[in-house]
Design a protein around this motif. Sequence first.
Motif, short mmCIF file in Angstrom:
data_model
loop_
_atom_site.label_atom_id
_atom_site.label_comp_id
_atom_site.label_asym_id
_atom_site.label_seq_id
_atom_site.Cartn_x
_atom_site.Cartn_y
_atom_site.Cartn_z
N ALA A 117 0.86 -1.18 0.00
CA ALA A 117 0.00 0.00 0.00
C ALA A 117 0.90 1.23 0.00
O ALA A 117 1.60 1.50 0.97
CB ALA A 117 -0.91 0.00 1.21
N SER A 119 0.51 4.41 0.29
CA SER A 119 0.37 5.53 1.22
C SER A 119 0.70 5.13 2.66
O SER A 119 0.61 5.95 3.55
CB SER A 119 -1.04 6.11 1.12
N LEU A 120 1.07 3.86 2.87
CA LEU A 120 1.43 3.44 4.22
C LEU A 120 2.95 3.35 4.36
O LEU A 120 3.68 3.22 3.38
CB LEU A 120 0.80 2.08 4.55
N HIS A 124 4.39 -0.52 8.37
CA HIS A 124 3.00 -0.97 8.28
C HIS A 124 2.81 -1.96 7.14
O HIS A 124 2.04 -2.90 7.24
CB HIS A 124 2.06 0.23 8.08
N LEU A 128 1.48 -5.78 7.28
CA LEU A 128 0.10 -5.72 6.79
C LEU A 128 -0.63 -7.05 7.00
O LEU A 128 -0.16 -8.11 6.57
CB LEU A 128 0.09 -5.34 5.30
N ASN A 129 -1.76 -6.96 7.66
CA ASN A 129 -2.60 -8.12 8.02
C ASN A 129 -1.93 -9.07 9.00
O ASN A 129 -2.41 -10.18 9.22
CB ASN A 129 -3.05 -8.87 6.76
N ARG A 130 -0.80 -8.66 9.57
CA ARG A 130 -0.18 -9.45 10.64
C ARG A 130 0.29 -8.47 11.71
O ARG A 130 1.35 -8.61 12.29
CB ARG A 130 1.04 -10.19 10.12
N GLU A 131 -0.50 -7.45 11.93
CA GLU A 131 -0.11 -6.35 12.79
C GLU A 131 0.19 -6.84 14.21
O GLU A 131 -0.42 -7.81 14.68
CB GLU A 131 -1.22 -5.31 12.85
N HIS A 138 -7.94 -4.04 19.13
CA HIS A 138 -7.36 -4.07 17.80
C HIS A 138 -6.55 -2.81 17.56
O HIS A 138 -6.58 -2.23 16.48
CB HIS A 138 -8.46 -4.22 16.75
N ILE A 139 -5.87 -2.35 18.62
CA ILE A 139 -5.08 -1.12 18.50
C ILE A 139 -3.64 -1.47 18.15
O ILE A 139 -3.04 -2.37 18.73
CB ILE A 139 -5.16 -0.31 19.80
N LEU A 140 -3.13 -0.75 17.14
CA LEU A 140 -1.81 -1.07 16.62
C LEU A 140 -0.70 -0.71 17.60
O LEU A 140 -0.70 0.38 18.17
CB LEU A 140 -1.57 -0.29 15.32
N ASN B 181 -4.91 4.28 14.24
CA ASN B 181 -4.28 3.38 15.21
C ASN B 181 -4.94 2.03 15.39
O ASN B 181 -4.61 1.31 16.33
CB ASN B 181 -4.20 4.06 16.58
N THR B 182 -5.87 1.69 14.52
CA THR B 182 -6.43 0.35 14.66
C THR B 182 -6.23 -0.44 13.37
O THR B 182 -5.91 0.11 12.33
CB THR B 182 -7.94 0.36 14.97
N ARG B 183 -6.43 -1.72 13.51
CA ARG B 183 -6.31 -2.64 12.40
C ARG B 183 -7.31 -2.25 11.31
O ARG B 183 -6.99 -2.26 10.13
CB ARG B 183 -6.69 -4.02 12.95
N LEU B 186 -5.96 0.77 9.38
CA LEU B 186 -4.82 0.41 8.54
C LEU B 186 -5.31 -0.37 7.32
O LEU B 186 -4.87 -0.13 6.20
CB LEU B 186 -3.83 -0.43 9.36
N HIS B 187 -6.23 -1.29 7.55
CA HIS B 187 -6.73 -2.11 6.44
C HIS B 187 -7.57 -1.28 5.47
O HIS B 187 -7.53 -1.51 4.26
CB HIS B 187 -7.55 -3.29 6.98
N ALA B 193 -5.52 1.97 -1.06
CA ALA B 193 -4.31 2.26 -1.83
C ALA B 193 -4.02 1.16 -2.85
O ALA B 193 -3.55 1.42 -3.94
CB ALA B 193 -3.12 2.42 -0.88
N ASN B 194 -4.29 -0.08 -2.51
CA ASN B 194 -4.00 -1.19 -3.42
C ASN B 194 -4.99 -2.32 -3.16
O ASN B 194 -4.70 -3.24 -2.40
CB ASN B 194 -2.54 -1.65 -3.20
N ILE B 203 -6.41 -9.50 3.40
CA ILE B 203 -7.40 -8.59 3.99
C ILE B 203 -8.73 -8.80 3.30
O ILE B 203 -8.79 -8.90 2.07
CB ILE B 203 -6.94 -7.12 3.84
N GLY B 261 -7.07 6.07 -1.46
CA GLY B 261 -5.72 5.66 -1.13
C GLY B 261 -5.19 6.27 0.15
O GLY B 261 -4.31 5.72 0.79
#
Lengths: 280, 320
Positions: A117, A119-120, A124, A128-131, A138-140, B181-183, B186-187, B193-194, B203, B261
Motif C-alpha cells: 500500500a 500511502s502506508l 505498516h 500488513l494483516n499481521r499487525e 485491535h489497537i496497533l 491506530n487500529t487494524r 490500517l486495512h 491504496a491497493n 485482507i 488511497g
Amino acid sequence: MTHTPIAGLRATQMTYAALDGAEQIAVTDLLRAEDIVKTFGPVTALNGVSLRLRRGEILGILGDNGAGKSTLMKILTGYQPQTSGKLYIDGAETVLRSVDHARALGIECVYQDLALANSLSVYHNIFLNREILYPGFHILNNRAMRREAIRCLEEIGVYIPSVDAEVGALSGGQRQAIAIARAVHARARILLLDEPLAAMGAREAALIIDLILRLKAEGNMSIIMIMHNYAQTLDIADRIMLMQRGQVTYESDARSTSVPELMTIVRREYQHFQLHKESA
Amino acid sequence: MARTLNTMLKWRELSVIVVAVVLAVYFQIANANFLLSNASLQNLSQFIAPVALIACGEVVLMIGGEIDLSAGMVYALTPFLMYFLTRAGLPAPLAIVGALAGAAAVGAVNGMVTVLLQVPSFVTTLGMLFLLNGLTLTLSGGTPVGVDAGPTLAFIMGRGGYAEFVWAALIVLVMHFMLRNTRWGLHTIAAGANPTGASEAGIRTRELKMVNFVISGALAGLTGILEAFRISSIDPTAGGTHIMFLAVAAAVIGGTPLAGGSGTIAGAMIGAMVLGILNDGFTLIGINAFTFDLILGGAILVAMLCNILISRYRRRMAVS
C-alpha cells in the motif's frame, strides 16, 4: 521470533546431508504437485503440470505470457483451487483451502504488484494483516512494529533509508525487498516470487538477486521464482522448468543447460505447435 | 530549516489549519463580533458539527475510492424513523437507537449493492439518494413534525447550544484515532491504496468496504437526529444534497483525495471549520449567498490543487 543464523546453518547442513543419499531425495521434497489441471470454462490454463521443490533449493519457472505460470502460482498460494491434480506438502497430500491456510503452512507469495500500500509506511506494509496489536484491542502497537521491521530488514541485509517512509516514495528494488522481507518475517518455508526482477534496472536487480541468494544460503527457505529472463534464471536457480501452453515442456538442472539450448527447445516447441495448428 | 519543512509536510493537516487560522483572523479583523462573541461562536459550531459528522463517513469511504451521495437523504429520513417509532409507543432513547439501526441498514444496502453487485458507489448511492428522498416525502406527507422527548435527552441530543458540536468533536476524535491506530483503519487505507494487493495480503476488502458503508449511513442518521433535536422540528426537506456536498467538500479541503488511497478525519474536521468560517464570516460582513457559493467553489478547487502539489512535493522530498 525469527530463525537465528546458527539454526539456519544447521538446517543447510542437514539438507546437504540428506541429499547425499539418493533414496532420501523424495523425503526432502518440500512441495510436490502432481498432474495439476486448471480450466476456466472452455479454456485450459494448466494441462497436467507436475513439479517438485526440494528443501533449500531455488526452482526457476520460465515461460512466455499465457504459459500458465501465474495460474500455477495462484494454485500454490491457495488463491484458487485446481480443477484436478494433487498437492503434497512435506509428503502429505494437502488441499489448500485459502490464502490464509497456505500461509499457515508456510507458503508465502510475493506477487508482481507486490501487494504494497503506497500511502502506508514501510513498517505498516511489512506487518500488513499481521499487525502487532496491544492485547485485548485491535489497537496497533506501532512502536513494536517499527522496531521489529528495522530488525527484520537488518537481518536480511536490506537498507531502507527510513521505515517511516511511505512505500510509494521508494524505488522498485526497495519495494521488492520490502515485499520479500514481509514474507521472510512471516517465517515462510516456501517462498513464491512472481517476476521478482521485472522492470528493474541492473543495480536494483543485483540487490534482489543478492537477497534471494542470501535467503537460500541461510537454508530455511525454498524458493520458486517465475521468470522471463533466461540468463538471470540460470544464474540464480538450482533447477529450471520450462512451461509452454499449460504444460511443462522441459526440466533440467540449471548447470546442465544453457540459454541457447532453452531457446532451441522453445523454438522447436513453437514450430511443432504451428504445424499442429495448420494440420488441424 | 529543510527538516522543519519536512516535518510540516508530514503533517498533512497543517496546510488546512493555516488556511483556517488566516480566514478566522481576517474575519475577526473585518468584523469584531466574528469569533469573540458567544452567539456567533455557537452559530459557527452549529454549522461545523453536521458537516464534520457526515464528512467522517465520507472520508472513510473516499479512502476506498467510494462515495456516499445518499448521506444527506439518510440525514432527512432518520429523524422520521425516530418519530414513527416514538409514535408506535417506543420510549425516546429506544426510538433513537432504532432509527440509527435503520440508517445503518441503508448503509448496509448501499454497501452490498456496491460490493456484491459491483455497481459503482456513485451510481448505487445516487439511486439511494432519490429513493430515500421520495420515501421521506411520502412518509411525512411533506409536512414537518415536532420532536417529543424529555428536556434532558433533548438537551444532550442537540438542543444544548454546543451539544451537537460536542458530539461531532468526540466522534471525530474517536474516528481519527481509529483510522490511524487500529487494524480496521490500517486495512481501510491499505485496501484503498491497493485493493488487489490488500486482498492478496489476506485482507477481506469486500467486508471492510461494506462495514464502511454502514458507518457512513449510521453517522448520517445520527447527524439528522442531532439536527432535528437542535431545531426542535423534523423537516422532510432538511439535509439533502447540500449537506452531503458540503461534507465531501470538507473532506477534500482537509486533504482526502477523491481518488482514494489516503485520507484524514482530522483534516475533514478542519475542512468543515474552513467552510464554516467562510460561511459565517461572509454572512457577517454582508456578502450574499450567491457570492458564498462562488467562493466555496474556488476554495475547493484551490484546496484540490494544493493537495496534489503538496503530495507531489512530499514524494520528492522522501526520495532525496
